[in-house]
Scaffold this active site. Structure first.
Site, PDB file in Angstrom:
ATOM      1  N   LEU A 234      10.447  -0.907   1.501  1.00 45.64           N
ATOM      2  CA  LEU A 234       9.516  -0.031   1.135  1.00 45.64           C
ATOM      3  C   LEU A 234       8.633  -0.855  -0.244  1.00 45.64           C
ATOM      4  O   LEU A 234       9.439  -0.473  -0.817  1.00 45.64           O
ATOM      5  CB  LEU A 234       9.639   1.818   1.421  1.00 45.64           C
ATOM      6  CG  LEU A 234       8.933   1.982   2.782  1.00 45.64           C
ATOM      7  CD1 LEU A 234       9.826   3.486   2.339  1.00 45.64           C
ATOM      8  CD2 LEU A 234       8.315   1.869   3.582  1.00 45.64           C
ATOM      9  N   ASP A 235       7.005  -0.465  -0.418  1.00 48.19           N
ATOM     10  CA  ASP A 235       6.791  -1.142  -1.507  1.00 48.19           C
ATOM     11  C   ASP A 235       6.927  -0.180  -2.377  1.00 48.19           C
ATOM     12  O   ASP A 235       6.847   1.004  -2.157  1.00 48.19           O
ATOM     13  CB  ASP A 235       5.542  -1.081  -1.071  1.00 48.19           C
ATOM     14  CG  ASP A 235       4.941  -2.767  -1.093  1.00 48.19           C
ATOM     15  OD1 ASP A 235       5.944  -3.868  -0.342  1.00 48.19           O
ATOM     16  OD2 ASP A 235       3.974  -2.627  -0.524  1.00 48.19           O
ATOM     17  N   LEU A 236       6.744  -0.712  -3.911  1.00 48.16           N
ATOM     18  CA  LEU A 236       7.678  -0.015  -5.351  1.00 48.16           C
ATOM     19  C   LEU A 236       6.939   1.879  -5.218  1.00 48.16           C
ATOM     20  O   LEU A 236       7.108   2.844  -5.238  1.00 48.16           O
ATOM     21  CB  LEU A 236       7.382  -0.281  -6.555  1.00 48.16           C
ATOM     22  CG  LEU A 236       7.634  -0.049  -7.380  1.00 48.16           C
ATOM     23  CD1 LEU A 236       9.179   0.813  -7.520  1.00 48.16           C
ATOM     24  CD2 LEU A 236       7.722  -0.140  -9.008  1.00 48.16           C
TER      25      LEU A 236
END
Length: 241
Positions: A104-106
């Site tokens: 998952l992206d930051l």
């Protein structure tokens, strides 16, 4: 040689694209039997892990079942950091290693799935094959800025090839019809919001959408929405503000 989940996932995805579901399931089942025969490691803990053990580390366990672990990831925390925390905690408990199967992206919060087992273990290969074969359904809820993406209840498909340019510490994704990789995203409009200023004029529009990526390119959702002129709210990388 020991079979790997990623190549099998590519084959399963090809079967899926031509609706050969029975063949895909049979391949996955046959390889699962092979992995189990080759794997001497049992991906299990000496006892049922208490959620309190992880809560003290700032982690919330959502699911632990048959070689799969699901952890709640908060926005602003990297996938790598979560994996490291889980790995360190299991090491103290005498449990298995964990393998990353999805990221998952930051700035994204949500469910982070990992396999209970080291790279090459039965559980890691089995879960990786399903993610690589696009059998896992991913669903995101996003708030985008800009004019309405559509009427409530409508849906759309965004298909635009993407290319990734890597820098020293970061990477950035661009729409590239020439040499980009296939990328497809389903969009479902759930709600539309319009802000009114003190003078009575419209001061902003937002659309709440359910998003289901059919491919897993880096920053795919963020770039596809931005390419439609509807960037995610507070997306510093691809938004307008």
């Amino acid at each position: 040689p020991e079979p790997s989940g990623m190549p099998l996932g590519s084959v399963i995805n090809t079967c899926r694209l031509v609706s050969a579901w029975v063949l895909a399931c049979n391949l996955l089942h046959e390889e699962l039997n092979r992995w189990q025969a080759l794997d001497r490691f049992q991906a299990s803990l000496p006892y049922e892990v208490s959620s309190d053990d992880f809560w003290k580390e700032g982690l919330t366990i959502l699911l632990q079942h048959q070689g799969v672990l699901a952890v709640l990831k908060a926005a602003g925390v990297s996938t790598e950091r979560i994996i490291e925390q889980v790995h360190d905690k299991f090491a103290l408990l005498g449990g298995p290693d964990v393998t990353t199967v999805s990221r998952l992206d930051l700035p994204t919060s949500g469910v982070l799935v990992m396999a209970l087992g080291s790279q090459g273990s039965t559980s890691a290969n089995y879960v990786l094959a399903q993610f690589a074969g696009r059998l896992a359904i991913k669903c995101y809820h996003c708030l985008c800025s800009g004019n309405d993406l559509g009427s409530i209840g409508s849906n759309a498909v965004r298909s635009a090839r993407l290319s990734i340019v890597s820098g020293n510490d970061t990477s950035r994704t661009f729409v590239s019809t020439a040499d980009g990789q296939e990328a497809c995203t389903l969009l479902f409009v759930k709600a539309c919001y319009h802000l009114t200023g003190l003078d009575g004029t419209q001061d902003g529009s937002f659309t709440f959408v359910e998003v289901r990526p059919l491919t897993g390119r880096t920053h795919q959702i963020r770039v596809h929405l931005a390419s439609l002129g509807r960037p995610l709210v507070s997306d510093a990388a691809y938004g307008n503000q």
